[in-house]
Design an enzyme around this catalytic site. Structure first.
Site, PDB file in Angstrom:
ATOM      1  N   TRP A   1     -70.862 -51.789 -65.935  1.00 26.91           N
ATOM      2  CA  TRP A   1     -71.552 -52.557 -64.900  1.00 26.91           C
ATOM      3  C   TRP A   1     -72.448 -53.622 -65.509  1.00 26.91           C
ATOM      4  O   TRP A   1     -72.571 -54.724 -64.962  1.00 26.91           O
ATOM      5  CB  TRP A   1     -72.330 -51.624 -63.980  1.00 26.91           C
ATOM      6  CG  TRP A   1     -71.423 -50.663 -63.284  1.00 26.91           C
ATOM      7  CD1 TRP A   1     -71.331 -49.321 -63.470  1.00 26.91           C
ATOM      8  CD2 TRP A   1     -70.412 -50.991 -62.309  1.00 26.91           C
ATOM      9  NE1 TRP A   1     -70.338 -48.784 -62.674  1.00 26.91           N
ATOM     10  CE2 TRP A   1     -69.761 -49.786 -61.957  1.00 26.91           C
ATOM     11  CE3 TRP A   1     -70.008 -52.183 -61.712  1.00 26.91           C
ATOM     12  CZ2 TRP A   1     -68.725 -49.744 -61.031  1.00 26.91           C
ATOM     13  CZ3 TRP A   1     -68.977 -52.153 -60.785  1.00 26.91           C
ATOM     14  CH2 TRP A   1     -68.350 -50.936 -60.448  1.00 26.91           C
TER      15      TRP A   1
ATOM     16  N   ASP B   1     -80.723 -53.177 -62.353  1.00 22.18           N
ATOM     17  CA  ASP B   1     -79.763 -52.603 -61.422  1.00 22.18           C
ATOM     18  C   ASP B   1     -80.002 -51.098 -61.428  1.00 22.18           C
ATOM     19  O   ASP B   1     -79.678 -50.413 -62.388  1.00 22.18           O
ATOM     20  CB  ASP B   1     -78.345 -52.939 -61.880  1.00 22.18           C
ATOM     21  CG  ASP B   1     -77.268 -52.274 -61.026  1.00 22.18           C
ATOM     22  OD1 ASP B   1     -77.610 -51.556 -60.071  1.00 22.18           O
ATOM     23  OD2 ASP B   1     -76.075 -52.475 -61.340  1.00 22.18           O
TER      24      ASP B   1
ATOM     25  N   LYS C   1     -75.309 -44.268 -53.512  1.00 22.46           N
ATOM     26  CA  LYS C   1     -75.518 -43.162 -54.451  1.00 22.46           C
ATOM     27  C   LYS C   1     -76.661 -42.259 -53.959  1.00 22.46           C
ATOM     28  O   LYS C   1     -76.464 -41.089 -53.696  1.00 22.46           O
ATOM     29  CB  LYS C   1     -75.860 -43.688 -55.846  1.00 22.46           C
ATOM     30  CG  LYS C   1     -75.031 -44.860 -56.321  1.00 22.46           C
ATOM     31  CD  LYS C   1     -73.655 -44.471 -56.790  1.00 22.46           C
ATOM     32  CE  LYS C   1     -72.972 -45.654 -57.461  1.00 22.46           C
ATOM     33  NZ  LYS C   1     -71.611 -45.349 -57.914  1.00 22.46           N
TER      34      LYS C   1
END
Length: 360
Positions: free
Chosen positions: A102, A171, A195
């Site tokens: 990511w 992030d 999440k």
């Protein structure tokens, strides 16, 4: 109803109490005669939902008053572009810490906007740990980190130490609200909800108001953070149902005792699974280095591909869902986000022990 133990990496488990509350209100929200999904985003009922979510998040995370809380769409992937478009000016360089797939994707998007620099990386070690040192570029626009790495199972344990004028951007899609963090060490935090915060569809952005002053006026309207800050995230129709679910999840976190109690339970869950791995005489191996292990995504391998397939098959037959490792690295992964109960981790630990015993 069939009982399953949900260890999916995302969209992930939601608290049962939240699902039950949403079910009860689905057809008739607070005697309005309307579902939440039918409420106008300009109505007082919806305004109350969003304001409650904002106030609850600010309290749970101790977010200072000089930060705005924004609700955007497009997931973290849109933020990969929005961050450099808003804050990477000519003559400046965006700095990125590479700790997994990511962060690589975030860097890829920033390169399309302007000058970039890799401040640290553990790629050569197959992203098995968090880098120990940083080397910033000249004239850094900001430093970007991915606080938790779902694929490789690593997590930043401390906040990077930066010069005072360098904004830290994170992030936190996969570990927001899982532990206490000093929000004021960051200039911007963003997190896809799917999440720890709720269902997919909304991305929470926590941004220092001082940083917002740097947003250029010539950006596309929906990529400019100022658009959301000036319009209370209501410039266009927000993901109303996702924000409603977010508000319910935040209430659930408060009912559990807040972030501190959630963190204690998450640590207990992770320690339980890591103990099984570490005491298995290398039957299970954790690729993440001990000092970088994630409390959200426990990754592990078995001695052979044949055993891995048997493990996953028998786990599925026993009601365990989502234990396959990411397609990039294979193996196994248990994602143990906030809503995964300790009891489910205990059952998984016992299953892992029994599987090991049967193949000794």
């Amino acid at each position: 109803m069939k009982q399953v133990f949900n260890f999916n990496a995302g969209p992930a488990a939601l608290p049962k109490e939240v699902l039950q509350k949403a079910q009860a209100e689905l057809l008739n929200y607070q005697d309005s005669g309307l579902s939440v999904m039918e409420l106008s985003h300009r109505s007082k009922q919806y305004e109350s939902i969003q304001n409650h979510a904002t106030e609850r998040l600010r309290t749970l995370m101790n977010i200072p008053d000089d930060y705005d809380i924004l609700y955007m769409q497009g997931g973290a992937s849109l933020q990969f572009s929005a961050v450099p478009m808003n804050f990477l000016k000519e003559g400046k360089t965006a700095n990125y810490c590479l700790t997994g797939s990511w962060s690589e994707k975030a860097l890829k998007e920033a390169k399309k906007v302007g000058s970039t620099h890799i401040a640290s990386s553990s790629k050569e070690a197959n992203y098995s740990h968090i880098p120990e040192s940083l080397e910033l570029s000249d004239n850094p626009a900001y430093l970007h980190i991915t606080s938790n790495n779902t694929i490789f199972g690593t997590q930043w344990r401390t906040t990077p130490d930066l010069p005072a004028k360098v904004p830290l951007i994170a992030d936190m899609s996969s570990d927001i609200l899982s532990r206490s963090i000093p929000v004021d060490d960051y200039s911007l935090i963003y997190a896809g909800a799917q999440k720890n915060l709720g269902p997919s569809g909304v991305t929470v952005v926590i941004v220092k108001k001082e940083l917002l002053e740097r947003c250029p006026d010539n950006l596309p309207t929906m990529l400019n953070y100022q658009t959301y800050a000036k319009n209370s995230s209501l410039y266009n129709t927000p993901p109303t149902f996702s924000i409603y679910m977010l508000s319910l999840v935040l209430d659930w976190v408060a009912d559990q005792g807040g972030v501190e109690q959630i963190e204690a339970i998450n640590t207990e869950k992770a320690n339980l699974l890591y103990h099984v791995i570490d005491s298995s005489d290398n039957f299970y191996k954790g690729p993440a280095r001990n000092d970088s292990r994630s409390n959200m995504n426990v990754t592990f391998t078995l001695p052979s591909e044949m055993l891995t397939k048997k493990f996953l098959q028998q786990a599925s037959e026993s009601g365990f869902v989502g234990l396959s490792g990411h397609r990039l690295i294979g193996g196994c992964r248990a994602s143990i986000y906030n809503a995964v109960p300790l009891a489910h981790c205990e059952k998984l630990a016992q299953f892992m022990k029994d599987f090991h015993t049967n193949f000794m």
